[in-house]
Design a protein around this motif. Structure first.
Motif, mmCIF file in Angstrom:
data_model
loop_
_atom_site.group_PDB
_atom_site.id
_atom_site.type_symbol
_atom_site.label_atom_id
_atom_site.label_comp_id
_atom_site.label_asym_id
_atom_site.label_seq_id
_atom_site.Cartn_x
_atom_site.Cartn_y
_atom_site.Cartn_z
ATOM 1 N N VAL A 50 6.072 -13.037 54.071
ATOM 2 C CA VAL A 50 6.964 -14.132 54.489
ATOM 3 C C VAL A 50 6.465 -15.459 53.927
ATOM 4 O O VAL A 50 7.236 -16.242 53.368
ATOM 5 C CB VAL A 50 7.097 -14.196 56.028
ATOM 6 N N VAL A 51 5.169 -15.720 54.070
ATOM 7 C CA VAL A 51 4.603 -16.985 53.582
ATOM 8 C C VAL A 51 4.759 -17.090 52.061
ATOM 9 O O VAL A 51 5.198 -18.128 51.543
ATOM 10 C CB VAL A 51 3.118 -17.117 53.997
ATOM 11 N N THR A 52 4.432 -16.033 51.346
ATOM 12 C CA THR A 52 4.542 -16.029 49.884
ATOM 13 C C THR A 52 5.981 -16.280 49.442
ATOM 14 O O THR A 52 6.246 -17.106 48.558
ATOM 15 C CB THR A 52 4.041 -14.684 49.301
ATOM 16 N N LEU A 53 6.932 -15.579 50.079
ATOM 17 C CA LEU A 53 8.340 -15.749 49.701
ATOM 18 C C LEU A 53 8.875 -17.118 50.083
ATOM 19 O O LEU A 53 9.663 -17.705 49.336
ATOM 20 C CB LEU A 53 9.189 -14.636 50.329
ATOM 21 N N ALA A 54 8.466 -17.642 51.219
ATOM 22 C CA ALA A 54 8.922 -18.972 51.639
ATOM 23 C C ALA A 54 8.491 -20.014 50.603
ATOM 24 O O ALA A 54 9.296 -20.858 50.183
ATOM 25 C CB ALA A 54 8.379 -19.312 53.020
ATOM 26 N N LYS A 55 7.246 -19.941 50.181
ATOM 27 C CA LYS A 55 6.762 -20.882 49.156
ATOM 28 C C LYS A 55 7.499 -20.677 47.842
ATOM 29 O O LYS A 55 7.936 -21.636 47.203
ATOM 30 C CB LYS A 55 5.257 -20.699 48.938
ATOM 31 N N TYR A 56 7.650 -19.440 47.444
ATOM 32 C CA TYR A 56 8.298 -19.123 46.174
ATOM 33 C C TYR A 56 9.763 -19.574 46.163
ATOM 34 O O TYR A 56 10.241 -20.107 45.164
ATOM 35 C CB TYR A 56 8.205 -17.619 45.911
ATOM 36 N N LEU A 57 10.458 -19.367 47.280
ATOM 37 C CA LEU A 57 11.889 -19.667 47.352
ATOM 38 C C LEU A 57 12.182 -21.098 47.782
ATOM 39 O O LEU A 57 13.331 -21.533 47.763
ATOM 40 C CB LEU A 57 12.568 -18.683 48.308
ATOM 41 N N GLY A 58 11.155 -21.825 48.208
ATOM 42 C CA GLY A 58 11.360 -23.218 48.618
ATOM 43 C C GLY A 58 12.063 -23.354 49.950
ATOM 44 O O GLY A 58 12.856 -24.273 50.154
ATOM 45 N N VAL A 59 11.795 -22.429 50.870
ATOM 46 C CA VAL A 59 12.363 -22.501 52.212
ATOM 47 C C VAL A 59 11.219 -22.437 53.220
ATOM 48 O O VAL A 59 10.090 -22.112 52.868
ATOM 49 C CB VAL A 59 13.377 -21.364 52.490
ATOM 50 N N SER A 60 11.524 -22.731 54.472
ATOM 51 C CA SER A 60 10.486 -22.663 55.497
ATOM 52 C C SER A 60 10.328 -21.228 55.991
ATOM 53 O O SER A 60 11.253 -20.413 55.906
ATOM 54 C CB SER A 60 10.853 -23.574 56.673
ATOM 55 N N CYS A 61 9.145 -20.954 56.529
ATOM 56 C CA CYS A 61 8.923 -19.645 57.167
ATOM 57 C C CYS A 61 9.873 -19.500 58.352
ATOM 58 O O CYS A 61 10.364 -18.400 58.619
ATOM 59 C CB CYS A 61 7.469 -19.507 57.619
ATOM 60 N N ASP A 62 10.122 -20.609 59.074
ATOM 61 C CA ASP A 62 11.056 -20.580 60.210
ATOM 62 C C ASP A 62 12.424 -20.059 59.776
ATOM 63 O O ASP A 62 13.040 -19.262 60.472
ATOM 64 C CB ASP A 62 11.235 -21.969 60.828
ATOM 65 N N PHE A 63 12.882 -20.516 58.623
ATOM 66 C CA PHE A 63 14.187 -20.061 58.161
ATOM 67 C C PHE A 63 14.172 -18.557 57.900
ATOM 68 O O PHE A 63 15.076 -17.837 58.322
ATOM 69 C CB PHE A 63 14.640 -20.806 56.904
ATOM 70 N N LEU A 64 13.138 -18.079 57.222
ATOM 71 C CA LEU A 64 13.087 -16.639 56.934
ATOM 72 C C LEU A 64 12.952 -15.821 58.205
ATOM 73 O O LEU A 64 13.541 -14.751 58.333
ATOM 74 C CB LEU A 64 11.934 -16.319 55.985
ATOM 75 N N LEU A 65 12.169 -16.324 59.163
ATOM 76 C CA LEU A 65 11.908 -15.551 60.381
ATOM 77 C C LEU A 65 13.050 -15.599 61.385
ATOM 78 O O LEU A 65 13.412 -14.586 61.966
ATOM 79 C CB LEU A 65 10.618 -16.037 61.038
ATOM 80 N N ILE A 66 13.604 -16.788 61.629
ATOM 81 C CA ILE A 66 14.606 -16.903 62.696
ATOM 82 C C ILE A 66 15.923 -17.537 62.268
ATOM 83 O O ILE A 66 16.842 -17.680 63.067
ATOM 84 C CB ILE A 66 14.038 -17.650 63.922
ATOM 85 N N GLY A 67 16.014 -17.916 61.004
ATOM 86 C CA GLY A 67 17.275 -18.438 60.500
ATOM 87 C C GLY A 67 17.551 -19.883 60.862
ATOM 88 O O GLY A 67 18.640 -20.376 60.609
ATOM 89 N N GLU A 68 16.570 -20.574 61.430
ATOM 90 C CA GLU A 68 16.770 -21.987 61.770
ATOM 91 C C GLU A 68 16.458 -22.856 60.570
ATOM 92 O O GLU A 68 15.679 -22.490 59.703
ATOM 93 C CB GLU A 68 15.893 -22.381 62.963
ATOM 94 N N ASN A 69 17.088 -24.050 60.572
ATOM 95 C CA ASN A 69 16.892 -25.010 59.490
ATOM 96 C C ASN A 69 17.308 -24.419 58.149
ATOM 97 O O ASN A 69 16.605 -24.544 57.155
ATOM 98 C CB ASN A 69 15.432 -25.488 59.425
ATOM 99 N N ASP A 70 18.452 -23.756 58.161
ATOM 100 C CA ASP A 70 18.982 -23.119 56.953
ATOM 101 C C ASP A 70 19.230 -24.182 55.887
ATOM 102 O O ASP A 70 20.123 -25.001 56.036
ATOM 103 C CB ASP A 70 20.286 -22.402 57.296
ATOM 104 N N PRO A 71 18.420 -24.188 54.837
ATOM 105 C CA PRO A 71 18.654 -25.173 53.784
ATOM 106 C C PRO A 71 19.854 -24.763 52.937
ATOM 107 O O PRO A 71 20.084 -23.583 52.719
ATOM 108 C CB PRO A 71 17.372 -25.126 52.955
#
Length: 110
Positions: free
Chosen positions: A48-69
């Motif tokens: 999750v951390v690696t993909l969040a950094k790679y994709l430019g999104v927050s871990c929160d977004f990947l985990l719970i869908g909040e702060n959808d950029p």
């Protein structure tokens, strides 16, 4: 929506292949194949951390869908490492920009 669904959606939005992510991050292509076949929320925290950094999104977004950029915000974040180059290009003379465009096999500016 499962975590894997959110990740796969972003990949689709950016037209990023599992192969490209594997090359850039070392995350197995099979991981993405498994997620397509069986969506899951059981994703390793380091993935999750690696993909969040790679994709430019927050871990929160990947985990719970909040702060959808938005796609536009993600694209802007993805370009941050290139800001200096982009600014230099914008401030260059048209001759210099056309030299850069020729090196990239792009048509010259008019």
């Amino acid at each position: 929506m499962e975590i894997s669904d959110r990740i796969l959606k972003i990949l689709e939005d950016f037209k990023i292949t599992p192969y490209q992510i594997h090359k850039d991050t070392g995350i197995s292509e099979g991981t993405f194949t498994n997620w397509k076949a069986r969506p899951t929320s059981k994703v390793k925290s380091d993935t999750v951390v690696t993909l969040a950094k790679y994709l430019g999104v927050s871990c929160d977004f990947l985990l719970i869908g909040e702060n959808d950029p938005s796609v536009k915000e993600r694209e802007a974040k993805a370009l941050l490492p290139y800001k200096e180059i982009i600014d230099s290009y914008k401030n260059a003379t048209i001759k210099s920009r056309n030299l850069a465009r020729a090196a990239l096999d792009l048509p010259p500016e008019k």
